[in-house]
Scaffold this active site. Structure first.
Site, short mmCIF file in Angstrom:
data_model
loop_
_atom_site.label_atom_id
_atom_site.label_comp_id
_atom_site.label_asym_id
_atom_site.label_seq_id
_atom_site.Cartn_x
_atom_site.Cartn_y
_atom_site.Cartn_z
N CYS A 138 0.88 -1.16 0.00
CA CYS A 138 0.00 0.00 0.00
C CYS A 138 0.91 1.21 0.00
CB CYS A 138 -0.91 -0.01 1.23
SG CYS A 138 -1.98 1.43 1.36
N GLU A 164 -3.61 1.61 -6.12
CA GLU A 164 -2.69 0.54 -6.47
C GLU A 164 -2.47 0.56 -7.98
OE1 GLU A 164 0.04 -1.08 -5.88
OE2 GLU A 164 -0.93 -1.66 -3.98
#
Length: 220
Positions: free
Chosen positions: A2, A108
Site C-alpha cells: 500500500c 494501487e
C-alpha cells in the site's frame, strides 16, 4: 503493498467519531482532504493512549525508536501481517502500539506491458476504509509514525497487485486497538472481494506533487 492513499472531504470529525467511536475531539478536529497521501505525509491515526482512544496526525513510514535517520521510514511504510511477529522493528509494537488509519480509499498500480495503470480502491458501500497498522514514538527524532499492515490479496485485488492492506470492520476497531495480541491477530486477514470496488484513475496520481479531487475520479 500500500503505497498511496486518499482522504476526501467526507472524512470530517463527525465521520471519524462515528467510525471509530471517539468521544474526545482532537486539538484540530477538521483535517484537510488529501487526495494523494504518500509516505512522509501526516495523516490522522487512531490509537490507545492512557486507556483512551485518541486521533492524532502521525507520519507515514515507521521510524523505530532506534532509528537516527528519517530515510528508514521509506522502507517501513508497510509490514507483512504474516511475518510481523518475526521482525524486530514490528514485534515489540504488537502488544500496545496497534493503530487504525481511516481513509476514503487507497491506490494501487496494475502492470500493463511496460506501463502501469493506477486504480482507486474504495469500500463498496461508500464508507471509509479502516486500515490496520502499527505506530511508535521516536524520541531522538521527535517523530511519531506508523506503518500499514498488508496481507495476501482477495480475488478482486489479485487482478491488480499481489498484496493488499489489512482492512478492519467498524465493529472490530476496539478489539484491534485494545485486545491482547492473541485475540487481535485474527483480524489481520484479507476482506472479501465484495467488500471493495475498484476503478481506473488518471496516471497523474503517480506524481506526489499532484493533489486535487480529479485524482480520485474514474477515467476510461
Amino acid at each position: 503493498m500500500c503505497g498511496r492513499k486518499f482522504s476526501d472531504e467526507s472524512l470530517s470529525w463527525s465521520m471519524y467519531r462515528e467510525q471509530l467511536k471517539l468521544f474526545t475531539a482532537p486539538p484540530a478536529s477538521n483535517f484537510a482532504p488529501n487526495y494523494n497521501i504518500a509516505p512522509t505525509h501526516m495523516v490522522p491515526v487512531c490509537f490507545m493512549e492512557d486507556g483512551e482512544k485518541v486521533l492524532r496526525p502521525l507520519r507515514w513510514g515507521l521510524l523505530p525508536s532506534w532509528a537516527k535517520d528519517v530515510k528508514i521510514g521509506y522502507s517501513m511504510i508497510n509490514a507483512k501481517a504474516e511475518t510481523v511477529e518475526e521482525k524486530n522493528s514490528f514485534a515489540p509494537l504488537l502488544k500496545a502500539h496497534r493503530c487504525v488509519i481511516p481513509v476514503s480509499g487507497f491506490f494501487e498500480w496494475k502492470r500493463k506491458g511496460k506501463s502501469k495503470q493506477p486504480f482507486a480502491i474504495r469500500r463498496q458501500n461508500g464508507e471509509p476504509i479502516l486500515l490496520a497498522g502499527l505506530w511508535t514514538q521516536n524520541r531522538m527524532l521527535g517523530i511519531d509514525s506508523y506503518t500499514v499492515l498488508t496481507t495476501q490479496p482477495n480475488d478482486l485485488m489479485a487482478e491488480i497487485h499481489n498484496r493488499m492492506p489489512v482492512i478492519l470492520e467498524r465493529e472490530d476497531v476496539d478489539r484491534w486497538l485494545d485486545a491482547a495480541w492473541d485475540e487481535a491477530q485474527g483480524l489481520a486477514i484479507r476482506v472479501q472481494s465484495d467488500f471493495l470496488r475498484t476503478y481506473t484513475v488518471s496516471s497523474d496520481v503517480g506524481n506526489v506533487r499532484n493533489n486535487s479531487p480529479d485524482l480520485i475520479e474514474p477515467v476510461l
